[in-house]
Design a protein around this motif. Structure first.
Motif, mmCIF file in Angstrom:
data_model
loop_
_atom_site.group_PDB
_atom_site.id
_atom_site.type_symbol
_atom_site.label_atom_id
_atom_site.label_comp_id
_atom_site.label_asym_id
_atom_site.label_seq_id
_atom_site.Cartn_x
_atom_site.Cartn_y
_atom_site.Cartn_z
ATOM 1 N N LEU A 203 0.829 -1.205 0.000
ATOM 2 C CA LEU A 203 0.000 0.000 0.000
ATOM 3 C C LEU A 203 0.867 1.260 0.000
ATOM 4 N N LEU A 204 1.950 1.237 0.789
ATOM 5 C CA LEU A 204 2.850 2.393 0.852
ATOM 6 C C LEU A 204 3.524 2.643 -0.494
ATOM 7 N N VAL A 205 4.038 1.577 -1.098
ATOM 8 C CA VAL A 205 4.711 1.712 -2.398
ATOM 9 C C VAL A 205 3.730 2.197 -3.454
ATOM 10 N N PHE A 206 2.536 1.607 -3.457
ATOM 11 C CA PHE A 206 1.513 2.008 -4.422
ATOM 12 C C PHE A 206 1.148 3.478 -4.250
ATOM 13 N N ALA A 207 0.908 3.886 -2.996
ATOM 14 C CA ALA A 207 0.532 5.277 -2.723
ATOM 15 C C ALA A 207 1.642 6.236 -3.129
ATOM 16 N N PHE A 208 2.900 5.836 -2.891
ATOM 17 C CA PHE A 208 4.023 6.702 -3.253
ATOM 18 C C PHE A 208 4.136 6.845 -4.769
ATOM 19 N N VAL A 209 3.975 5.737 -5.477
ATOM 20 C CA VAL A 209 4.119 5.757 -6.937
ATOM 21 C C VAL A 209 3.031 6.597 -7.588
ATOM 22 N N VAL A 210 1.770 6.382 -7.171
ATOM 23 C CA VAL A 210 0.669 7.079 -7.848
ATOM 24 C C VAL A 210 0.542 8.538 -7.417
ATOM 25 N N THR A 211 1.180 8.908 -6.301
ATOM 26 C CA THR A 211 1.109 10.310 -5.866
ATOM 27 C C THR A 211 2.428 11.041 -6.069
ATOM 28 N N HIS A 212 3.373 10.403 -6.755
ATOM 29 C CA HIS A 212 4.690 11.035 -6.930
ATOM 30 C C HIS A 212 4.648 12.257 -7.839
ATOM 31 N N PRO A 213 4.019 12.190 -9.010
ATOM 32 C CA PRO A 213 3.971 13.400 -9.851
ATOM 33 C C PRO A 213 3.124 14.479 -9.193
ATOM 34 N N ASP A 214 3.498 15.719 -9.414
ATOM 35 C CA ASP A 214 2.768 16.852 -8.842
ATOM 36 C C ASP A 214 2.286 17.748 -9.981
#
Length: 269
Positions: free
Chosen positions: A88-99
């Motif tokens: 969940l952490l990796v997924f959340a980081f990947v999908v929220t990385h671009p700003d």
């Protein structure tokens, strides 16, 4: 009770305490208006936290009363839950990385573009079936009505730290150059063809810019901001849980060794 079981009981109690901030982060995320409108993202963190609380409690009971089956169940389930939390952490980081944010001259708040966010998250949110439900949910919330209560003059509003969701959904894009009346009422654009959202804006308080691409982008910006904050708590919790789990595994093996040694001595007595 064996010394190793004492250690395991204490470690399970620590794991139980670690589940509390995870549950808190999950409830905090679920309480946000954007997550209330996106069911996929609303409860997974809180659910994981509750499961960790129950498993840690089972481990504590198993260690305190020397129930090996319960301890083995705890170790298996906790490994599974830690793995799910890491995913969940990796997924959340990947999908929220671009700003997708950009600075608007003369404004404290930022505005947002869809193209600046991850394709998976963008496609999920902007899917017509999903967005129609999300749009209706947002329109029924108090996300935009709060602005009119908090800000009166244009200077107050332009210097406000409003949320990405409010920036995208509650006002027209700055590039349209609408005239400010109040935070959710704008008139007479001088650049109405600058962006397709200029046509989508409506002073109808049930419509506003909920049909705009900027609203979709603002929602993504809100999700990114909230999940980034929650991730800090989750990362600390998962590091402690992994440390506790590894020591608990070692203590469990030591407890089994102590039990075998005790039985061996009894057999020779």
């Amino acid at each position: 009770m064996a010394v190793s079981n004492n250690i395991t009981a204490v470690l399970n109690f620590l794991a139980l305490l670690c589940s509390i901030p995870i549950i808190g982060a999950g409830i905090w995320l679920a309480s946000k208006p954007d997550n209330e409108c996106i069911h996929l993202f609303r409860w997974p963190v809180a659910l994981l936290g509750v499961l960790m609380l129950l498993v840690s409690l089972a481990g504590f009971v198993g260690a305190y009363w020397n129930k090996e089956c319960l301890l083995a169940f705890y170790l298996f389930c906790m490994a599974l839950l830690i793995g799910l939390l890491l995913i969940l952490l990796v997924f959340a980081f990947v999908v929220t990385h671009p700003d997708g944010s950009y600075v608007v001259p003369g404004r404290v708040y930022k505005e947002y573009r869809l193209e600046g966010f991850s394709s998976w998250l963008r496609n999920y949110i902007t899917n017509s079936g999903n967005w129609n439900k999300i749009r209706t949910c947002l329109a029924q919330s108090d996300v935009c009505s709060q602005l009119s209560q908090n800000y009166i003059t244009a200077d107050q509003f332009f210097m406000a730290h409003i949320s990405p969701l409010q920036s995208g959904c509650c006002k027209p894009p700055t590039i349209c150059n609408y005239g400010y009346v109040n935070p959710t009422l704008w008139m007479n654009p001088t650049n109405p063809t600058a962006d397709s959202d200029c046509y989508a804006w409506s002073n109808d308080q049930s419509q506003l810019c909920y049909g705009c691409n900027s609203c979709k982008a603002g929602l993504l910006g809100n999700l990114r901001k909230e999940w980034r904050r929650a991730n800090v708590i989750l990362i600390v919790a998962v590091v402690v849980l992994i440390w506790v789990y590894l020591i608990a595994c070692s203590a469990f093996k030591n407890a089994q060794t102590e039990d075998l040694f005790r039985r061996y001595k009894q057999g020779w007595a």
